[in-house]
Design an enzyme around this catalytic site. Sequence first.
Site, short mmCIF file in Angstrom:
data_model
loop_
_atom_site.label_atom_id
_atom_site.label_comp_id
_atom_site.label_asym_id
_atom_site.label_seq_id
_atom_site.Cartn_x
_atom_site.Cartn_y
_atom_site.Cartn_z
N GLY A 11 0.84 -1.20 0.00
CA GLY A 11 0.00 0.00 0.00
C GLY A 11 0.87 1.24 0.00
O GLY A 11 1.89 1.29 0.69
N ASP A 127 0.43 2.13 8.91
CA ASP A 127 0.00 1.35 10.08
C ASP A 127 1.03 1.37 11.21
O ASP A 127 0.71 1.01 12.35
CB ASP A 127 -0.25 -0.11 9.68
N ARG A 162 -25.13 13.19 18.78
CA ARG A 162 -24.99 11.88 18.17
C ARG A 162 -23.73 11.16 18.64
O ARG A 162 -22.78 11.79 19.10
CB ARG A 162 -24.86 12.01 16.64
N MET A 169 -7.77 2.92 9.32
CA MET A 169 -6.96 1.76 8.91
C MET A 169 -6.18 1.20 10.10
O MET A 169 -6.03 1.86 11.13
CB MET A 169 -6.04 2.12 7.76
O1 F6P Z 1 -0.90 -0.30 4.03
C1 F6P Z 1 -1.58 -0.97 5.02
C2 F6P Z 1 -3.05 -0.72 4.84
O2 F6P Z 1 -3.25 0.66 4.88
C3 F6P Z 1 -3.93 -1.45 5.85
O3 F6P Z 1 -4.17 -0.73 7.01
C4 F6P Z 1 -5.17 -1.69 5.04
O4 F6P Z 1 -5.85 -2.84 5.52
C5 F6P Z 1 -4.66 -1.93 3.68
O5 F6P Z 1 -3.47 -1.18 3.58
C6 F6P Z 1 -5.61 -1.54 2.57
O6 F6P Z 1 -4.99 -1.74 1.38
P1 F6P Z 1 -5.59 -1.60 -0.08
O7 F6P Z 1 -4.91 -0.42 -0.67
O8 F6P Z 1 -5.22 -2.85 -0.78
O9 F6P Z 1 -7.06 -1.40 0.02
#
Ligand code: F6P
Length: 344
Positions: A11, A127, A162, A169
Amino acid sequence: MTTIGVLTGGGDCPGLNAVIRAVVRSGLRQGYDILGIRDGWLGLITGNVEPLTDYSVTGILPKGGTILGTSRTNPFKTEADLQRLQDNVRKFGIDAIVAIGGEDTLSVAAKLSRMDMPVVGVPKTIDNDVAGTDYTFGFDTAVAIVTEAIDRLHTTAESHHRVMVVEVMGRHAGWIATMAGIAGGADEILIPEVPFDLEDVCRHLRARYERGKKFSIVVVAEGARPKGMETAIVQSTKTDEFGHVRLGGVGNFLRDQLEEKLDMETRVTVLGHVQRGGTPTAHDRVLATRFGVAVVDLIREKDFGKMVALQGNAIVSIPLEEAVERLKTVDMDLYRIASIFYGG
Ligand code: F6P
């Protein structure tokens, strides 16, 4: 002549371009050639590489994403892909590979290093769960984005009386939820490391209500789950090449549960990839730049099989193996600090 190949895998996150720029600038200054490898490990399998010059990295320091592209390609998936990767390293005369990535990209780097390939790593992920480094770049930016979102949600939550659930993430580790939750004054923070008890959450929110605070903010990491639920809630069970399913949905689950149990209007905001986009904070630009310069230093020393890391305020190097043998989960002392403010 030494040729360095640089790639970004997994990612994306803010600060990747700052590392690439630092590798190119520092490498060129020391007389090395730099090849940009496109789309992570995929570019080494397909031979999609191009020379990077000073000009290629001009103006990219504040840009989010990665000029090299990225993918979640696992070259160990088939023998044939691994062979192609090795052939291309030879064909392009690559003397050192800089792998900029998180747990998956770095675990490939560690495996290649075991096969005596000259690889070095740079830890990246919003993360913040790579072991051996206090922080990964991208994390600070994500925390700033989430904190701003929480601040904005506070005012509308208060106006409408609310409960606002914010899903962020954090697949295995709840660093973003914890840090942004503390910074934004969240009334409950739920993370993958600590399965939550819905009754406890309701108790905290009710206590607030009874004290006259007729609104609440709940921050939940996508990998968090209630006690008794075996696995995290997923959007899709389709797995990527490293076996990861697509998480998401715990925010909606909580909205339904809290609305029913508390009888308070509840809304959910899923911040998703907004957390990974856009310009890096100054902190991430500096950390990424330090990592980029340090990784070229490792190559100059032929100190392969290592990953650069931040420990305290120093940039150090640790064995790639050490970085990938476990994930760095949330510091429970920090998590406990957050809980002091629940129900308040
Ligand atoms: O890079 C890690 C992360 O941000 C995770 O927290 C998350 O689950 C994942 O990438 C999401 O990735 P993608 O871009 O494949 O949706």
